[in-house]
Write a protein that holds these residues in place. Sequence first.
Motif, PDB file in Angstrom:
ATOM      1  N   GLU A  95       0.831  -1.206   0.000  1.00 61.70           N
ATOM      2  CA  GLU A  95       0.000   0.000   0.000  1.00 61.70           C
ATOM      3  C   GLU A  95       0.865   1.256   0.000  1.00 61.70           C
ATOM      4  OE1 GLU A  95      -3.999  -1.701   2.297  1.00 61.70           O
ATOM      5  OE2 GLU A  95      -2.640  -0.308   3.320  1.00 61.70           O
ATOM      6  N   ARG A  96       1.942   1.224   0.780  1.00 66.38           N
ATOM      7  CA  ARG A  96       2.822   2.402   0.804  1.00 66.38           C
ATOM      8  C   ARG A  96       3.484   2.624  -0.547  1.00 66.38           C
ATOM      9  NH1 ARG A  96       4.387   0.039   6.002  1.00 66.38           N
ATOM     10  NH2 ARG A  96       3.192   1.081   7.634  1.00 66.38           N
ATOM     11  N   ARG A  97       3.874   1.545  -1.207  1.00 67.85           N
ATOM     12  CA  ARG A  97       4.484   1.686  -2.528  1.00 67.85           C
ATOM     13  C   ARG A  97       3.470   2.218  -3.543  1.00 67.85           C
ATOM     14  NH1 ARG A  97       7.687  -3.308  -4.637  1.00 67.85           N
ATOM     15  NH2 ARG A  97       8.424  -1.696  -6.074  1.00 67.85           N
ATOM     16  N   ILE A  98       2.228   1.818  -3.419  1.00 67.67           N
ATOM     17  CA  ILE A  98       1.192   2.349  -4.303  1.00 67.67           C
ATOM     18  C   ILE A  98       1.070   3.861  -4.113  1.00 67.67           C
ATOM     19  CG2 ILE A  98      -1.294   2.389  -4.745  1.00 67.67           C
ATOM     20  CD1 ILE A  98      -1.340  -0.601  -4.113  1.00 67.67           C
ATOM     21  N   PRO A 132      -1.989  -2.557  -7.558  1.00 65.52           N
ATOM     22  CA  PRO A 132      -0.988  -3.454  -6.953  1.00 65.52           C
ATOM     23  C   PRO A 132      -0.139  -4.192  -7.976  1.00 65.52           C
ATOM     24  CG  PRO A 132      -3.056  -3.626  -5.765  1.00 65.52           C
ATOM     25  CD  PRO A 132      -3.326  -2.743  -6.942  1.00 65.52           C
ATOM     26  N   ARG A 133      -0.729  -4.607  -9.099  1.00 59.05           N
ATOM     27  CA  ARG A 133       0.073  -5.337 -10.086  1.00 59.05           C
ATOM     28  C   ARG A 133       1.145  -4.455 -10.720  1.00 59.05           C
ATOM     29  NH1 ARG A 133      -4.893  -4.752 -12.904  1.00 59.05           N
ATOM     30  NH2 ARG A 133      -4.744  -3.397 -14.751  1.00 59.05           N
ATOM     31  N   ASP A 134       0.906  -3.137 -10.748  1.00 63.16           N
ATOM     32  CA  ASP A 134       1.934  -2.233 -11.267  1.00 63.16           C
ATOM     33  C   ASP A 134       3.146  -2.197 -10.338  1.00 63.16           C
ATOM     34  OD1 ASP A 134       0.223  -1.470 -13.387  1.00 63.16           O
ATOM     35  OD2 ASP A 134      -0.774  -0.012 -12.084  1.00 63.16           O
ATOM     36  N   ILE A 135       2.887  -2.451  -9.062  1.00 64.40           N
ATOM     37  CA  ILE A 135       3.973  -2.423  -8.078  1.00 64.40           C
ATOM     38  C   ILE A 135       4.724  -3.751  -8.074  1.00 64.40           C
ATOM     39  CG2 ILE A 135       4.506  -2.144  -5.630  1.00 64.40           C
ATOM     40  CD1 ILE A 135       3.464   0.370  -7.069  1.00 64.40           C
TER      41      ILE A 135
END
Length: 384
Positions: A50-53, A374-377
């Motif tokens: 979530e933080r990376r998003i 999420p899949r982009d991360i």
Amino acid sequence: MILHTLLDYDVLRVIWWLLLGVLLVGFAVTDGFDLGVGSLLPFVARNDVERRIVINTVGPVWEGNQVWLILGGGAIFAAWPHVYAMSFAGFYLAMFAILFALILRPVGFKYRSKQESATWRGTWDWALFVGGFVPALIFGVALGNVLQGVPFRYTEDMRMVYQGTFFGLLNPFALLAGLVSVAMLLMHGGAWLALKIEGTVADRARRYASFASVATILLYGLAGVWLWFAVGGYQLTSEQVSNGPSNPLLKTVASGVAGGWFTNYHNHPWTMLAPVLGIGGALLALLGLRARWEGITVIFSGLSVAGIVLSVGASMFPFIVPSSSDLRSSLTVWDASSSHLTLFIMLVCSIVFVPLILAYTAWVYRVMWGKVRPRDITHGDHAY
């Protein structure tokens, strides 16, 4: 270089005062949601994905957004040298704190994912929070002090002397202005996150942004009431010398009139558009967040940010930085600028380069448009 005489010196001064406002609004609206996202990061995101998003919603654009800050600083340096000198002398420690916080941002973005350690990443997450919250607060505190007058004076040989202290800047009204700045950027950052992401994180962002929009309306309204009843405005008491030299000591100024900063609104009712945008934009942003409107909510929050920033300039004109120590040392549009020729050359450069910057910025946003999922991360090669 005869062409510069085609534009009156005072006209150029007003043009550059307007351009400075445009640059400051550009920074507040674009880099403002970056600062808001950084401030919200520890609260809207509960795990690493979530933080990376959240980080990747601003990762591709934050560096370009800071161009507005660089342009604004450059414009103050070249077009308003007296303002630049006073700001970096009087607000030296505050400026250092802002620069330190802003330096944390690129380091946090680049270093956070270098190790898998939860402690390592958590540390950089809080660094990104500091990099967002501290500038948002201090910029507001600075504007609060400017509205009250800054303790500096000029000697007869035009040497600027600052007579205040760092802790003197942390007075109640200035801190209230800092809270207004934090609230409006949290609102703007939350609206951006609601646009760029989906699911639980977006719901949390809407909730925080909704609280921030209410806080923006209440705190901005409180600051206006305080400004009306308890902060003395400044007024020129001598006639402006047409196309006069940039020497602040050639005028006389009066201060201490409660509500004095509202004179421009009375004399020029169209300037009321700025505070109306400030409150109305925040109210519409609140409605947009509740109704789950996305793109238009960011526009509303951006209009609120722009209106609040513009309301400071609209109320203070022609003052840029008033002096509380020596009234006639106050810096105005008419006596704090660079030379006629310098303003003209800079205007020509701005006409050429600002549209290029706007075009490039628009292209970047178009390329990077769309939601971060999420899949982009987990599968992206360039994710932060």
